[in-house]
Design a protein around this motif. Structure first.
Motif, short mmCIF file in Angstrom:
data_model
loop_
_atom_site.label_atom_id
_atom_site.label_comp_id
_atom_site.label_asym_id
_atom_site.label_seq_id
_atom_site.Cartn_x
_atom_site.Cartn_y
_atom_site.Cartn_z
N LEU A 29 -15.19 -1.29 -2.20
CA LEU A 29 -15.76 0.00 -1.42
C LEU A 29 -15.38 -0.46 0.05
O LEU A 29 -15.39 -1.41 0.51
CB LEU A 29 -17.17 -0.09 -1.69
N ASN A 30 -14.97 0.69 0.43
CA ASN A 30 -14.53 1.02 1.71
C ASN A 30 -13.52 -0.03 2.35
O ASN A 30 -13.43 -0.49 3.68
CB ASN A 30 -15.59 0.58 2.74
N MET A 57 0.88 -1.14 0.02
CA MET A 57 0.03 0.05 -0.12
C MET A 57 0.89 1.27 -0.04
O MET A 57 0.34 2.37 -0.20
CB MET A 57 -0.96 -0.03 1.10
N GLU A 58 2.08 1.31 0.23
CA GLU A 58 3.26 2.39 -0.15
C GLU A 58 3.30 2.77 -1.23
O GLU A 58 3.57 4.07 -1.72
CB GLU A 58 4.34 1.81 0.64
N HIS A 59 2.91 1.84 -2.29
CA HIS A 59 3.14 1.94 -3.58
C HIS A 59 1.87 1.96 -4.42
O HIS A 59 1.86 2.36 -5.53
CB HIS A 59 4.29 1.03 -3.94
N MET A 60 0.92 1.35 -3.76
CA MET A 60 -0.22 0.88 -4.63
C MET A 60 -1.78 1.58 -4.04
O MET A 60 -1.33 1.98 -2.81
CB MET A 60 -0.34 -0.51 -4.90
N GLU A 61 -2.60 1.37 -4.62
CA GLU A 61 -4.15 1.71 -3.98
C GLU A 61 -5.04 0.71 -4.31
O GLU A 61 -4.83 0.06 -5.33
CB GLU A 61 -4.57 3.33 -4.59
N LEU A 62 -6.05 0.91 -3.95
CA LEU A 62 -7.20 -0.21 -3.98
C LEU A 62 -8.11 0.07 -5.18
O LEU A 62 -8.14 1.33 -5.50
CB LEU A 62 -8.20 -0.34 -2.55
N ASP A 63 -8.17 -0.84 -5.61
CA ASP A 63 -9.39 -0.81 -6.82
C ASP A 63 -10.69 0.05 -6.29
O ASP A 63 -10.93 -0.24 -5.24
CB ASP A 63 -9.50 -2.31 -7.38
N PRO A 64 -11.16 0.81 -7.36
CA PRO A 64 -12.54 1.47 -6.86
C PRO A 64 -13.56 0.66 -6.35
O PRO A 64 -14.42 0.81 -5.60
CB PRO A 64 -12.86 2.33 -8.03
N PHE A 65 -13.47 -0.72 -6.84
CA PHE A 65 -14.67 -1.58 -6.61
C PHE A 65 -14.41 -2.06 -5.21
O PHE A 65 -15.30 -2.65 -4.65
CB PHE A 65 -14.62 -2.69 -7.52
N GLU A 79 -13.15 -6.58 0.13
CA GLU A 79 -13.24 -7.36 -1.26
C GLU A 79 -14.49 -7.46 -2.08
O GLU A 79 -15.67 -7.00 -1.63
CB GLU A 79 -13.09 -8.70 -1.02
N TYR A 80 -14.53 -7.54 -3.15
CA TYR A 80 -15.53 -7.82 -4.06
C TYR A 80 -15.66 -9.09 -4.61
O TYR A 80 -14.72 -9.70 -4.73
CB TYR A 80 -15.69 -6.87 -5.35
N ARG A 81 -17.05 -9.73 -4.93
CA ARG A 81 -17.06 -11.12 -5.45
C ARG A 81 -17.15 -11.35 -6.88
O ARG A 81 -17.53 -10.34 -7.70
CB ARG A 81 -18.25 -11.57 -4.90
N ILE A 82 -16.40 -12.26 -7.23
CA ILE A 82 -16.43 -12.56 -8.79
C ILE A 82 -16.97 -14.02 -9.19
O ILE A 82 -16.78 -14.88 -8.35
CB ILE A 82 -14.80 -12.60 -9.60
N TYR A 83 -18.04 -13.89 -9.99
CA TYR A 83 -18.79 -15.24 -10.45
C TYR A 83 -18.17 -15.54 -11.93
O TYR A 83 -18.43 -14.73 -12.67
CB TYR A 83 -20.16 -15.07 -10.45
N ARG A 107 -12.28 -11.13 -4.05
CA ARG A 107 -11.15 -10.76 -4.48
C ARG A 107 -10.72 -8.91 -3.99
O ARG A 107 -11.55 -8.50 -3.74
CB ARG A 107 -11.25 -10.46 -5.79
N LEU A 108 -9.61 -8.98 -3.61
CA LEU A 108 -8.88 -7.45 -3.22
C LEU A 108 -8.04 -7.29 -4.23
O LEU A 108 -7.03 -7.80 -4.50
CB LEU A 108 -8.34 -7.74 -1.83
N ALA A 109 -8.03 -6.02 -5.26
CA ALA A 109 -7.48 -5.77 -5.96
C ALA A 109 -6.59 -4.35 -5.83
O ALA A 109 -7.10 -3.60 -5.16
CB ALA A 109 -8.23 -5.55 -7.26
#
Length: 260
Positions: free
Chosen positions: A38-39, A28-36, A42-46, A153-155
């Motif tokens: 939220l807060n 997280m020092e070099h990256m940021e979370l995907d807008p999906f 993780e978000y779910r993938i089917y 998924r956490l992106a």
């Protein structure tokens, strides 16, 4: 109908919960979370992977050819209504470089497209081109829904390079029937409890800081396919359903073909 095309190099790793907790703050020092995400969640993938009756697609891909491809449908929401739109994707890989092309179509359009080759309607030239590419794949491969996969998924994206992406997939569950998006009582876990599939997706060279971070935490690239891992597990347990014959029409096992 929408289209997206991605070309990148991909590296996968199996990561324990302890390793994940150790490296995430440093990422997280070099990256940021995907807008999906939220807060920060993780978000779910089917996904539903398509294959032949005899698992020809995944069987050939598991032999690690120079070129391989597979087809799936995917949603980021629990979609069931025939009018709902989802993604249909064809994913190709050649010498470590991945290329994913996809179109967005209605659920009710999938079966006529897969079984009869009826192209979904579109006024978009690029979408029409990918649809024809999928049509060609379907013409040469008599496929049907073969494996359902869902996971959380956490992106992350690079702060300076948005093409640099990392994902962490956990709670991977699969099933061989009931091919609709959403959980089922027959779902089977694919990973050990607390285990993650980490994937690095990048267009160029891996950043030096990331190379050091992986080395310091004993993380080394480990080829891993969710569909491939399920196939290999079932093949080893002899629980796959298939019908293979030799040139004389005699029933044979997959092992028969290893002699050639």
């Amino acid at each position: 109908m929408a289209i997206a095309t991605f070309k990148r190099y991909e590296r996968k790793y199996l990561v324990t919960k302890q390793q994940f907790d150790e490296i995430l703050p440093k990422l997280m020092e070099h990256m940021e979370l995907d807008p999906f995400c939220l807060n920060g969640n993780e978000y779910r993938i089917y996904s539903i992977y398509y294959d032949t009756d005899n698992h020809d697609i995944i069987r050939q891909n598991s032999d690690k050819p120079v070129y391989k491809e597979k087809m799936r449908i995917r949603s980021y929401y629990d979609r069931k209504d025939p009018e709902d739109k989802i993604f249909m994707e064809i994913k190709k890989k050649s010498e470590g470089q991945g290329n994913k092309r996809r179109i967005k179509i209605k659920i009710k359009e999938i079966e006529p497209f897969v079984n009869e080759g009826i192209l979904p309607q579109t006024n978009d030239y690029l979408s029409a081109q990918v649809a024809k590419e999928l049509q060609y794949f379907l013409k040469n491969n008599k496929v049907h829904p073969a494996l359902y996969v869902q996971y959380d998924r956490l992106a992350l994206f690079g702060k300076e390079d948005k093409n640099f992406r990392m994902t962490f997939d956990r709670n991977v569950r699969t099933r061989r029937s009931d091919f609709q998006f959403g959980e089922s009582d027959i779902d089977v876990p694919l990973l050990e409890n607390g285990e993650y599939i980490m994937e690095i997706k990048i267009l160029g060279a891996m950043p030096l800081w990331l190379t050091r971070l992986l080395s310091e935490n004993g993380l080394y690239s480990h080829g891993f396919s969710k569909y491939g891992s399920k196939y290999k597990k079932e093949a080893a347990e002899h629980t796959l359903e298939y019908h293979l014959t030799d040139k004389n029409g005699n029933d044979v096992d997959f092992d028969y073909f290893l002699q050639f």
